[in-house]
Design a protein around this motif. Sequence first.
Motif, PDB file in Angstrom:
ATOM      1  N   MET A   1     -17.396  -2.231 -11.611  1.00 15.67           N
ATOM      2  CA  MET A   1     -16.562  -2.056 -10.917  1.00 15.67           C
ATOM      3  C   MET A   1     -16.644  -2.493  -9.354  1.00 15.67           C
ATOM      4  O   MET A   1     -17.626  -2.497  -8.916  1.00 15.67           O
ATOM      5  N   ASP A   2     -15.591  -3.250  -8.823  1.00 13.53           N
ATOM      6  CA  ASP A   2     -15.879  -3.911  -7.398  1.00 13.53           C
ATOM      7  C   ASP A   2     -15.862  -2.778  -6.535  1.00 13.53           C
ATOM      8  O   ASP A   2     -15.516  -1.674  -6.607  1.00 13.53           O
ATOM      9  N   ALA A   3     -16.682  -2.994  -5.357  1.00 13.41           N
ATOM     10  CA  ALA A   3     -16.939  -2.144  -4.413  1.00 13.41           C
ATOM     11  C   ALA A   3     -15.580  -1.730  -3.537  1.00 13.41           C
ATOM     12  O   ALA A   3     -14.558  -2.511  -3.398  1.00 13.41           O
ATOM     13  N   LEU A   4     -15.424  -0.542  -3.122  1.00 12.51           N
ATOM     14  CA  LEU A   4     -14.334  -0.249  -2.338  1.00 12.51           C
ATOM     15  C   LEU A   4     -14.899  -0.341  -0.859  1.00 12.51           C
ATOM     16  O   LEU A   4     -15.869  -0.036  -0.254  1.00 12.51           O
ATOM     17  N   HIS A  60      -9.485  -1.778   0.360  1.00 13.43           N
ATOM     18  CA  HIS A  60      -9.572  -3.012  -0.446  1.00 13.43           C
ATOM     19  C   HIS A  60     -10.583  -2.721  -1.597  1.00 13.43           C
ATOM     20  O   HIS A  60     -11.652  -2.117  -1.414  1.00 13.43           O
ATOM     21  N   HIS A  61     -10.033  -3.162  -2.648  1.00 16.24           N
ATOM     22  CA  HIS A  61     -10.619  -3.168  -3.952  1.00 16.24           C
ATOM     23  C   HIS A  61     -10.660  -4.177  -4.608  1.00 16.24           C
ATOM     24  O   HIS A  61      -9.446  -4.607  -5.383  1.00 16.24           O
ATOM     25  N   GLY A  62     -11.434  -5.352  -4.577  1.00 19.26           N
ATOM     26  CA  GLY A  62     -11.576  -6.198  -5.004  1.00 19.26           C
ATOM     27  C   GLY A  62     -10.111  -7.215  -4.374  1.00 19.26           C
ATOM     28  O   GLY A  62     -10.261  -7.173  -2.964  1.00 19.26           O
ATOM     29  N   SER A  69      -2.536   6.873   3.721  1.00 17.78           N
ATOM     30  CA  SER A  69      -3.711   7.774   3.553  1.00 17.78           C
ATOM     31  C   SER A  69      -3.732   8.400   2.171  1.00 17.78           C
ATOM     32  O   SER A  69      -4.635   8.501   1.353  1.00 17.78           O
ATOM     33  N   LEU A  70      -2.493   9.107   1.725  1.00 14.56           N
ATOM     34  CA  LEU A  70      -2.409   9.644   0.455  1.00 14.56           C
ATOM     35  C   LEU A  70      -2.259   8.858  -0.559  1.00 14.56           C
ATOM     36  O   LEU A  70      -2.702   8.967  -1.659  1.00 14.56           O
ATOM     37  N   ALA A  71      -1.851   7.551  -0.435  1.00 12.35           N
ATOM     38  CA  ALA A  71      -1.734   6.433  -1.532  1.00 12.35           C
ATOM     39  C   ALA A  71      -3.313   6.048  -1.820  1.00 12.35           C
ATOM     40  O   ALA A  71      -3.695   5.858  -3.055  1.00 12.35           O
ATOM     41  N   ILE A  72      -3.901   6.175  -0.844  1.00 12.29           N
ATOM     42  CA  ILE A  72      -5.593   5.839  -1.015  1.00 12.29           C
ATOM     43  C   ILE A  72      -6.107   6.812  -1.847  1.00 12.29           C
ATOM     44  O   ILE A  72      -6.946   6.582  -2.707  1.00 12.29           O
ATOM     45  N   ILE A  73      -6.034   8.065  -1.455  1.00  9.03           N
ATOM     46  CA  ILE A  73      -6.802   9.132  -1.908  1.00  9.03           C
ATOM     47  C   ILE A  73      -6.042   9.230  -3.570  1.00  9.03           C
ATOM     48  O   ILE A  73      -6.947   9.385  -4.320  1.00  9.03           O
ATOM     49  N   GLU A  74      -4.816   9.222  -3.820  1.00 12.35           N
ATOM     50  CA  GLU A  74      -4.478   9.141  -5.202  1.00 12.35           C
ATOM     51  C   GLU A  74      -5.226   7.858  -6.066  1.00 12.35           C
ATOM     52  O   GLU A  74      -5.330   8.019  -7.135  1.00 12.35           O
ATOM     53  N   LEU A  79      -9.404   6.342  -9.858  1.00 13.70           N
ATOM     54  CA  LEU A  79     -10.509   5.616 -10.298  1.00 13.70           C
ATOM     55  C   LEU A  79     -11.686   6.663 -10.785  1.00 13.70           C
ATOM     56  O   LEU A  79     -12.410   6.289 -11.329  1.00 13.70           O
ATOM     57  N   TYR A  80     -11.750   7.778 -10.374  1.00  8.68           N
ATOM     58  CA  TYR A  80     -12.829   8.698 -10.413  1.00  8.68           C
ATOM     59  C   TYR A  80     -12.316  10.281 -11.068  1.00  8.68           C
ATOM     60  O   TYR A  80     -12.530  10.990 -10.165  1.00  8.68           O
TER      61      TYR A  80
END
Length: 219
Positions: A1-4, A60-62, A69-74, A79-80
Amino acid sequence: MDALTLYIANKNYSSWSFRPWIALTAFDVPFEEVLIPFDMPAGNPRFAEISPTSKVPALHHGRLRVWESLAIIEYVAELYPEKQFWPEDPGDRAMARAISMEMISGFRGLRNACPMNMRRPRAALDLNADTAKAVADDVKRITTIWREMRERSGGPFLFGAFSAADAMYAPVVNRFDVFDITVDDDARAYMDAMKATPAWQSWETAAKAESWFVPEDEA
């Protein structure tokens, strides 16, 4: 997995950066942190390089760019899935998302009058009547949310264990604290639980060590 890679702004002031940062940190998600400080009042031109909104936070993910903020958390929660960012029960999960969206869309009185500031000495503001009422209305609604969710779950966090919903309310804990806003014992217990988390303490320590200063009426 690409780094976050999570791009944030000043830890002392950036409430929207705090939300995904504390979520990823509390759930032990590996990521690289890149801090781009505010350059008030014009804003830092580097923000435009990392986000289409010219704001932080941004993940950024790849080649993928995720903002808000909430979109990032979702996104990271998907992913996890094993980390269980959201409550397991479908009803609780729906309520957690509902109060998270309420945080995004509401509480303008509190936001405008009491910006996040980890270094601020604890002291109340002298507000005009209209502003004081707007803040009081927001405080009443927020503490009602906290009480009802903790009564349902048994605490210590909104849905028992720390969740994405707690991350969304983390900056409010600082606002209530440093602006010396009167809250009941239940709200104070929730605030104490939040401030005791290692993720909170790590952010707060870094925030207080920052050298950047933004006047309170600009933060």
